[in-house]
Design an enzyme around this catalytic site. Structure first.
Site, PDB file in Angstrom:
ATOM      1  N   HIS A 146       2.683 -26.336  13.476  1.00 15.08           N
ATOM      2  CA  HIS A 146       4.093 -26.747  13.494  1.00 15.08           C
ATOM      3  C   HIS A 146       4.329 -28.008  14.337  1.00 15.08           C
ATOM      4  O   HIS A 146       4.956 -28.957  13.895  1.00 15.08           O
ATOM      5  CB  HIS A 146       4.978 -25.630  14.045  1.00 15.08           C
ATOM      6  CG  HIS A 146       4.925 -24.350  13.265  1.00 15.08           C
ATOM      7  ND1 HIS A 146       4.759 -24.314  11.906  1.00 15.08           N
ATOM      8  CD2 HIS A 146       5.035 -23.053  13.648  1.00 15.08           C
ATOM      9  CE1 HIS A 146       4.771 -23.054  11.478  1.00 15.08           C
ATOM     10  NE2 HIS A 146       4.927 -22.267  12.526  1.00 15.08           N
ATOM     11  N   LYS A 190       6.141 -18.800  24.401  1.00 16.81           N
ATOM     12  CA  LYS A 190       6.933 -17.591  24.159  1.00 16.81           C
ATOM     13  C   LYS A 190       7.540 -17.163  25.487  1.00 16.81           C
ATOM     14  O   LYS A 190       7.044 -17.494  26.563  1.00 16.81           O
ATOM     15  CB  LYS A 190       6.030 -16.461  23.664  1.00 16.81           C
ATOM     16  CG  LYS A 190       5.319 -16.803  22.361  1.00 16.81           C
ATOM     17  CD  LYS A 190       5.871 -16.008  21.228  1.00 16.81           C
ATOM     18  CE  LYS A 190       5.195 -16.300  19.928  1.00 16.81           C
ATOM     19  NZ  LYS A 190       6.117 -16.559  18.838  1.00 16.81           N
ATOM     20  N   ASP A 192      -1.341 -20.745  16.920  1.00 15.46           N
ATOM     21  CA  ASP A 192      -0.158 -20.210  16.244  1.00 15.46           C
ATOM     22  C   ASP A 192       0.897 -21.293  16.020  1.00 15.46           C
ATOM     23  O   ASP A 192       1.587 -21.291  15.006  1.00 15.46           O
ATOM     24  CB  ASP A 192       0.436 -19.066  17.077  1.00 15.46           C
ATOM     25  CG  ASP A 192       1.622 -18.404  16.406  1.00 15.46           C
ATOM     26  OD1 ASP A 192       1.511 -18.079  15.210  1.00 15.46           O
ATOM     27  OD2 ASP A 192       2.670 -18.222  17.070  1.00 15.46           O
ATOM     28  N   ARG A 200       0.799  -1.222   0.000  1.00 12.48           N
ATOM     29  CA  ARG A 200       0.000   0.000   0.000  1.00 12.48           C
ATOM     30  C   ARG A 200       0.840   1.285   0.000  1.00 12.48           C
ATOM     31  O   ARG A 200       0.364   2.342  -0.331  1.00 12.48           O
ATOM     32  CB  ARG A 200      -0.894  -0.013   1.242  1.00 12.48           C
ATOM     33  CG  ARG A 200      -2.237   0.563   0.956  1.00 12.48           C
ATOM     34  CD  ARG A 200      -3.198   0.449   2.046  1.00 12.48           C
ATOM     35  NE  ARG A 200      -2.712  -0.268   3.210  1.00 12.48           N
ATOM     36  CZ  ARG A 200      -3.521  -0.803   4.105  1.00 12.48           C
ATOM     37  NH1 ARG A 200      -4.807  -0.719   3.938  1.00 12.48           N
ATOM     38  NH2 ARG A 200      -3.047  -1.412   5.168  1.00 12.48           N
TER      39      ARG A 200
HETATM   40  C1  BG6 Z   1       5.591 -18.755  13.204  1.00 13.72           C
HETATM   41  C2  BG6 Z   1       4.791 -18.279  14.383  1.00 13.72           C
HETATM   42  O1  BG6 Z   1       4.810 -19.574  12.378  1.00 13.72           O
HETATM   43  O2  BG6 Z   1       6.720 -19.491  13.652  1.00 13.72           O
HETATM   44  C3  BG6 Z   1       5.669 -17.439  15.300  1.00 13.72           C
HETATM   45  O3  BG6 Z   1       3.692 -17.523  13.922  1.00 13.72           O
HETATM   46  C4  BG6 Z   1       6.916 -18.188  15.677  1.00 13.72           C
HETATM   47  O4  BG6 Z   1       4.931 -17.052  16.456  1.00 13.72           O
HETATM   48  C5  BG6 Z   1       7.623 -18.729  14.440  1.00 13.72           C
HETATM   49  O5  BG6 Z   1       7.773 -17.308  16.386  1.00 13.72           O
HETATM   50  C6  BG6 Z   1       8.792 -19.627  14.808  1.00 13.72           C
HETATM   51  O6  BG6 Z   1       9.483 -19.976  13.659  1.00 13.72           O
HETATM   52  P1  BG6 Z   1      11.059 -20.089  13.636  1.00 13.72           P
HETATM   53  O7  BG6 Z   1      11.380 -20.671  12.307  1.00 13.72           O
HETATM   54  O8  BG6 Z   1      11.601 -18.709  13.816  1.00 13.72           O
HETATM   55  O9  BG6 Z   1      11.397 -21.007  14.759  1.00 13.72           O
END
Ligand code: BG6
Length: 494
Positions: A245, A345, A240, A51
């Site tokens: 993951h 976190k 998240d 944008r």
């Molecule tokens: C992301 C999450 O998918 O993965 C984040 O949204 C997280 O919250 C991140 O910090 C971690 O990924 P990496 O590769 O930095 O360990």
């Protein structure tokens, strides 16, 4: 799965959200590294869509700035020159049909020359639908087999919204055009896990309920939510990280050998694992899942604010920044083996670890010796900060008594002169080359949502209170209550 050979087909790569965090942190450095490795076709053009009132010259300056910060060690002027010259900047609004007509004009009129286009949605999930509809409205979902759309997790925020998003995608794109990214699958250790399991006959006979006591998967982050409160406060750690993951890591640990290392064969096996996960009964959520939120604390001597003090977080938010959960995979290989998953976190350290604990020997032969009982064996696969594989085994200590010590057989994946790839480097090349093995099929998304759905529903009604843990700790002590037996405990370090 890519073998390392083969050329990159020419195409255009459009980045929606080009000035955002994901583009700066991951996409631009990864594309630059592909440039440096000569893996981008000469004819590849990259369109940055955003944008901001910028032009191409201003954008190219921005790319230089981003790379100076994030790829400093590997910048070489001729490579950088070649890289920035690929970019064209397109000012536009994601919700405005006219912006897509301009984009279409740019792509068709030979401002950029290409036989197929990749559209990378480096934007908030809430904006996906508008982009998908607008692309279709100007015909950019065509040609069906060639143009591709790339989406980042989370795909939806629960099972219902995921199904709706998928329906919308399929109205406008064929499944072959859709690349759902879970970047953990691009991490070298995760791919190495496939090799470790399926290229070594030594391991396979032990990889089951007869020898494995339990599996732990930890993704610990010392950083907080950075500037992402708008997204994170709605999502929380379960959506998240765990639903995608960690669940993907679980499937790679638990899956059966696929008939071939092809996209659908691999994904069929992963889906079977997800479908075998025992559903958590309504009344059993407390026994299976624990959530918590970071409070003020200290990380490496530096004071860290609590979650509630982060800019943009709702007052009295009960969003979890830590989740630990226990699952059982009810199939012949794994029945009865708990899989403990944990992520958070502002934990003590940045560390991602798959830890597999083996059973005690069937007979305690050393009962009459100073040893009494022998600690079990572990296989430890570290994803971060370093990528390594360790095996903990017992050896006798030299000396007159029957004493042992645990020895770590350390197989660092890298030789001293090798560097790890960033997950995005691998995945972006896969997108360009059209290899979908490391991308998520919708049934994986759907089943992963089904697995966590009872937890989401339970927490959605418990809105008054959330336990806390101090920033810089390993999370709430309560996380230990998930363990099935007294001799199980979280493994914080490899
Ligand atoms: C992301 C999450 O998918 O993965 C984040 O949204 C997280 O919250 C991140 O910090 C971690 O990924 P990496 O590769 O930095 O360990």
């Amino acid at each position: 799965m890519r073998s390392g050979a083969g050329g990159v087909p020419p195409c255009t790569f459009v980045i929606f959200g080009a000035t955002g965090n994901l583009a700066s942190n991951k996409l631009l450095p990864a594309l630059y590294r592909l440039e440096a490795a000569a893996r981008l076709a000469e004819s590849l053009s990259i369109v940055a869509f955003s944008r901001r009132e910028w032009d191409t010259a201003r954008w190219r300056e921005h790319v230089r700035g981003v790379l100076a910060e994030r790829a400093a060690g590997m910048l070489e002027e001729p490579v950088l020159e070649r890289f920035v010259a690929r970019f064209v900047y397109q000012r536009g609004d994601l919700n405005d049909a006219a912006s897509y007509r301009q984009l279409d004009g740019l792509l068709r009129k030979g401002g950029v020359s290409c036989s197929s286009t990749v559209f990378y949605l480096a934007i908030k999930p809430a904006e996906f639908a508008a982009v998908i509809r607008n692309l279709e409205a100007v015909g950019l979902n065509q040609p069906r087999g060639l143009n591709r759309v790339v989406l980042e997790k989370p795909f939806g925020e629960d099972i219902e919204s995921a199904l709706m998003l998928n329906q919308l995608l399929h109205q406008h794109f064929d499944e072959e055009q859709i690349f759902r990214i879970d970047h953990f699958l691009g991490k070298e250790t995760v791919q190495n896990l496939l090799v470790f399991r399926f290229a070594n006959t030594l391991i396979e006979p032990l990889w089951n309920r007869n020898f494995i006591d339990h599996v732990q998967i930890t993704v610990a982050e010392s950083n907080g939510i950075e500037q992402r409160a708008g997204y994170y406060d709605r999502a929380g750690a379960l959506r998240d990280m765990l639903q995608n993951h960690l669940m993907q890591l679980l499937t790679v640990v638990a899956m059966e050998p696929p008939p071939a290392l092809e996209a659908d064969a691999l994904r069929d096996e992963k889906v079977k694992v997800l479908r075998s996960i025992r559903p958590i009964a309504k009344g059993a959520v407390r026994a299976h899942a624990i959530r918590a939120q970071y409070a003020r604390g200290d990380i490496d001597g530096v004071e860290a604010a609590g979650y509630q003090q982060e800019v943009g977080v709702e007052p009295n938010s009960v969003t979890e920044t830590f989740v630990a959960a226990k699952f059982y995979v009810d199939n012949w290989r794994w029945r009865g083996v708990p899989f403990y998953l944990r992520t958070g976190k502002r934990l003590a350290r940045q560390s991602s670890l798959i830890a597999i604990r083996f059973r005690h020997p069937p007979q305690q032969l050393f009962r009459e010796t100073p040893l009494e009982s022998v600690a079990p064996n572990w296989v430890l696969l570290s994803l971060q900060p370093e990528e390594s594989m360790r095996m903990e085994i017992h050896v006798k200590q030299p000396g007159l008594d029957m004493d042992t010590r645990v020895m770590q057989m350390n197989a660092s994946f890298l030789k001293t002169d090798e560097q790890t790839l960033d997950a995005y480097e691998t995945l972006l090349l896969d997108v360009i080359e059209g290899d979908r093995s490391l991308f998520i099929r919708f049934d994986e998304v759907e089943w992963a949502w089904r697995v966590v759905d009872p937890i989401l529903k339970h927490w959605a009604v418990e809105r008054e209170y959330i336990p806390t843990y101090p920033a810089g700790s390993w999370g709430p002590a309560e996380a230990a209550r998930l363990f099935d037996s007294d001799d199980q405990a979280w493994r914080n370090a490899p």
